[in-house]
Write an enzyme that holds these catalytic residues in place. Structure first.
Site, PDB file in Angstrom:
ATOM      1  N   TYR A 108       0.828  -1.204   0.000  1.00 41.18           N
ATOM      2  CA  TYR A 108       0.000   0.000   0.000  1.00 41.18           C
ATOM      3  C   TYR A 108       0.864   1.256   0.000  1.00 41.18           C
ATOM      4  O   TYR A 108       0.506   2.253  -0.620  1.00 41.18           O
ATOM      5  CB  TYR A 108      -0.915   0.002   1.228  1.00 41.18           C
ATOM      6  CG  TYR A 108      -1.900   1.145   1.221  1.00 41.18           C
ATOM      7  CD1 TYR A 108      -3.145   1.006   0.600  1.00 41.18           C
ATOM      8  CD2 TYR A 108      -1.585   2.364   1.814  1.00 41.18           C
ATOM      9  CE1 TYR A 108      -4.040   2.061   0.582  1.00 41.18           C
ATOM     10  CE2 TYR A 108      -2.486   3.420   1.791  1.00 41.18           C
ATOM     11  CZ  TYR A 108      -3.712   3.268   1.178  1.00 41.18           C
ATOM     12  OH  TYR A 108      -4.595   4.308   1.152  1.00 41.18           O
ATOM     13  N   ASP A 115       0.843  19.541 -21.173  1.00 38.62           N
ATOM     14  CA  ASP A 115       0.176  18.249 -21.361  1.00 38.62           C
ATOM     15  C   ASP A 115       1.113  17.393 -22.204  1.00 38.62           C
ATOM     16  O   ASP A 115       1.240  17.583 -23.415  1.00 38.62           O
ATOM     17  CB  ASP A 115      -1.168  18.447 -22.058  1.00 38.62           C
ATOM     18  CG  ASP A 115      -1.906  17.126 -22.285  1.00 38.62           C
ATOM     19  OD1 ASP A 115      -1.307  16.051 -22.072  1.00 38.62           O
ATOM     20  OD2 ASP A 115      -3.079  17.175 -22.697  1.00 38.62           O
ATOM     21  N   ARG A 159     -15.243  14.699 -33.115  1.00 36.46           N
ATOM     22  CA  ARG A 159     -14.480  15.780 -32.510  1.00 36.46           C
ATOM     23  C   ARG A 159     -14.947  17.087 -33.149  1.00 36.46           C
ATOM     24  O   ARG A 159     -14.247  17.695 -33.953  1.00 36.46           O
ATOM     25  CB  ARG A 159     -12.967  15.571 -32.717  1.00 36.46           C
ATOM     26  CG  ARG A 159     -12.323  14.633 -31.699  1.00 36.46           C
ATOM     27  CD  ARG A 159     -12.456  15.182 -30.316  1.00 36.46           C
ATOM     28  NE  ARG A 159     -11.810  14.394 -29.284  1.00 36.46           N
ATOM     29  CZ  ARG A 159     -12.388  14.081 -28.137  1.00 36.46           C
ATOM     30  NH1 ARG A 159     -13.652  14.408 -27.918  1.00 36.46           N
ATOM     31  NH2 ARG A 159     -11.739  13.435 -27.195  1.00 36.46           N
ATOM     32  N   PHE A 165      -8.793  21.007 -24.750  1.00 33.67           N
ATOM     33  CA  PHE A 165      -9.103  19.585 -24.791  1.00 33.67           C
ATOM     34  C   PHE A 165     -10.249  19.365 -23.817  1.00 33.67           C
ATOM     35  O   PHE A 165     -10.352  20.036 -22.784  1.00 33.67           O
ATOM     36  CB  PHE A 165      -7.903  18.710 -24.426  1.00 33.67           C
ATOM     37  CG  PHE A 165      -8.230  17.241 -24.541  1.00 33.67           C
ATOM     38  CD1 PHE A 165      -8.484  16.685 -25.774  1.00 33.67           C
ATOM     39  CD2 PHE A 165      -8.340  16.437 -23.418  1.00 33.67           C
ATOM     40  CE1 PHE A 165      -8.837  15.352 -25.900  1.00 33.67           C
ATOM     41  CE2 PHE A 165      -8.684  15.109 -23.529  1.00 33.67           C
ATOM     42  CZ  PHE A 165      -8.936  14.551 -24.772  1.00 33.67           C
ATOM     43  N   THR A 166     -11.103  18.421 -24.114  1.00 27.94           N
ATOM     44  CA  THR A 166     -12.374  18.263 -23.424  1.00 27.94           C
ATOM     45  C   THR A 166     -12.224  18.156 -21.902  1.00 27.94           C
ATOM     46  O   THR A 166     -12.759  18.979 -21.155  1.00 27.94           O
ATOM     47  CB  THR A 166     -13.101  17.026 -23.960  1.00 27.94           C
ATOM     48  OG1 THR A 166     -12.205  15.898 -23.910  1.00 27.94           O
ATOM     49  CG2 THR A 166     -13.542  17.255 -25.401  1.00 27.94           C
ATOM     50  N   PHE A 206     -20.173  14.200 -25.085  1.00 28.93           N
ATOM     51  CA  PHE A 206     -19.850  13.326 -26.212  1.00 28.93           C
ATOM     52  C   PHE A 206     -19.715  11.871 -25.788  1.00 28.93           C
ATOM     53  O   PHE A 206     -19.898  10.960 -26.591  1.00 28.93           O
ATOM     54  CB  PHE A 206     -18.577  13.796 -26.924  1.00 28.93           C
ATOM     55  CG  PHE A 206     -17.329  13.747 -26.085  1.00 28.93           C
ATOM     56  CD1 PHE A 206     -16.487  12.662 -26.116  1.00 28.93           C
ATOM     57  CD2 PHE A 206     -16.991  14.819 -25.259  1.00 28.93           C
ATOM     58  CE1 PHE A 206     -15.337  12.624 -25.339  1.00 28.93           C
ATOM     59  CE2 PHE A 206     -15.845  14.795 -24.487  1.00 28.93           C
ATOM     60  CZ  PHE A 206     -15.009  13.697 -24.520  1.00 28.93           C
ATOM     61  N   LYS A 247      -1.385   6.702 -23.606  1.00 34.01           N
ATOM     62  CA  LYS A 247      -1.042   6.947 -25.003  1.00 34.01           C
ATOM     63  C   LYS A 247       0.438   6.621 -25.232  1.00 34.01           C
ATOM     64  O   LYS A 247       0.799   5.464 -25.427  1.00 34.01           O
ATOM     65  CB  LYS A 247      -1.352   8.393 -25.387  1.00 34.01           C
ATOM     66  CG  LYS A 247      -2.836   8.677 -25.584  1.00 34.01           C
ATOM     67  CD  LYS A 247      -3.557   8.946 -24.294  1.00 34.01           C
ATOM     68  CE  LYS A 247      -4.936   9.535 -24.469  1.00 34.01           C
ATOM     69  NZ  LYS A 247      -5.642   9.702 -23.168  1.00 34.01           N
TER      70      LYS A 247
END
Length: 471
Positions: free
Chosen positions: A85, A228, A395, A137-138, A462, A271
């Site tokens: 943990y 980002d 998009r 970005f969303t 979306f 990604k």
């Protein structure tokens, strides 16, 4: 005997063929669907590809987030998970990887990128402050707004033109940024939010020259710059390819230099880092790190696991190194470009130049007879699925959401449907199937009638919105 002359893919393009820098060790069967079944599945999903069951999808190009194939080394690393943990050794392996490749001294792991966005937004934004960035970005914008911030787009104008061939359409327009600071004051800017590459602009990269200039501007005005870094390795490939002075530098060297001009970064590791789950936020400032480290305990988990299993952190640490391999990135972006070349030869409208992770089809170019209130990008995603079982995603106006003050739709200049290529998953033959399906839908474009929205969730619509075909 046939007079047909068969040619390899490379010969068809007037070059030598190339192959992926890996071999297949395990396979996952795909579902071969029939049109009548796809019609039923799409209706049940409310014409939203996010609501389709994966068993009803043939080639899944919804996203490259968590859908990549891990390497044998990553799977081996999964078996070395220390599931303590507190103080898992895998956390320290991940910390070493972040320090080595990105250069940030202080790391807080999160379950995925939006967890990092939430922590950073809550720690750095005061209500009413502005957050300028190179296109929204969303999830990023939503977390900034929920923290009381006001997002302002300061990307170069070329990013909003799908036909513009500029090499770095992700760059920040420093004149726009300077005007914002002059109007509202540097003290009213929470930070500059820089994405590399810019997803919503079609995966467009940021130049090293631009981040250097942005760094100097932010230092002059006492404004922090956060990155980002979700697809930064892909961004580094374009710098290596297009920017003078970087052709002989490795991706790892370019990534490290790029990060050196920023105060910190967050990442969805699903990604570039080639894992199924995971993210992080890393900074240079120790007091900010302490705030982030405290908040992660509230929202994610202890600061040495941040909502992740030890095995996931180990796979992430290994994947970060694999993402920096030049051979890997040439093949990864090469596959995207192969699909793009086929579509370009057939005159299919798309964002140019092609970015790193996806083909962004220009839904306005497909359906000039549909208004944005008829959701052309959502329509295109639905038509592609009906044609072949390929899952893509919208998009455009649906992703853009509503203005939190007025409640009106945001109407972005780009109305795109994204074909996102997972890393190390599909073959060139799959890309041929995709290309032929896109062409078939483009050839039938005049028959499309658009959609109406019949259900709209409050946040990030979306993902869960539902639609019906217009008659």
């Amino acid at each position: 005997m046939s007079d047909t002359i068969h040619r390899t893919m490379g010969q068809q393009s007037g070059r030598r063929s190339w192959a992926e820098p890996w071999k297949i060790k395990m396979v996952e069967p795909l579902t071969m669907t029939r049109r009548k079944d796809r019609v039923k599945a799409l209706a049940e999903a409310g014409c939203n590809t996010f609501l389709l069951r994966s068993d009803d999808v043939y080639i899944d190009l919804l996203t490259d987030s968590g859908t990549n194939a891990m390497s044998d080394r990553q799977w081996a690393g999964m078996m070395l998970g220390d599931e303590a943990y507190a103080g898992s050794r895998n956390f320290y392996h991940l910390e070493e990887a972040i320090q080595k490749y990105y250069g940030y001294p202080y790391l807080v792991p999160t379950h995925q990128g939006r967890g990092a966005e939430h922590l950073l937004s809550q720690s750095t934004i005061r209500r009413g402050q502005y957050v300028p960035g190179n296109m929204y970005f969303t999830t990023t914008r939503l977390h900034q707004e929920l923290a009381g911030g006001i997002f302002v787009d300061v990307i170069v104008d070329a990013a909003h033109d799908p036909a513009d061939l500029g090499p770095f359409k992700g760059d920040v327009d420093l004149t726009k940024l300077e005007q914002l600071v002059a109007e509202h004051g540097a003290q009213n800017v929470a930070y500059v939010s820089l994405a590399a590459t810019v997803n919503m602009a079609g995966g467009q990269p940021v130049s090293m020259a631009n981040v250097k200039a942005l760094h100097a501007f932010c230092r002059k005005h006492g404004i922090r710059l956060f990155l980002d870094a979700t697809r930064l390795a892909e961004n580094a490939f374009f710098i290596q390819e297009r920017e003078p002075g970087y052709a002989d530098k490795s991706l790892a060297e370019i990534v490290f230099e790029f990060c050196s001009y920023t105060d910190g970064a967050w990442m969805s590791a699903k990604k570039d880092a080639l894992v199924n789950i995971g993210g992080w936020v890393a900074v240079r400032d120790y007091p900010l790190f302490e705030e982030l480290r405290n908040l992660v305990v509230v929202y994610e988990g202890l600061h040495t696991y941040g909502g992740l299993a030890g095995r996931d952190m180990e796979a992430m640490a290994i994947g970060i190194g694999e993402a920096m391999q030049d051979d890997h990135m040439r093949a990864r972006i090469g596959q995207v470009r192969y699909l793009a070349e086929l579509l370009q030869d057939w005159g299919v409208p798309m964002v140019q130049p092609v970015g790193g992770h996806a083909i962004f089809l220009d839904a306005r170019g497909f359906y000039p007879h549909l208004s944005q209130d008829q959701f052309p990008a959502q329509t295109l995603a639905a038509e592609l699925y009906l044609d072949s079982g390929i899952r893509s995603m919208e998009r455009g106006v649906v992703s853009a959401g509503r203005d939190p003050t007025t409640g009106d739709h945001h109407y972005p200049k780009l109305e795109l449907t994204r074909l996102t290529i997972p890393r190390r998953v599909y073959t060139q033959a799959h890309m041929d199937v995709v290309a032929e399906s896109v062409k078939a839908v483009y050839d039938a474009r005049d028959a499309a009638k658009g959609l109406r929205m019949v259900y709209e969730p409050k946040y990030l619509r979306f993902f869960q919105a539902r639609f019906e075909p217009l008659s």
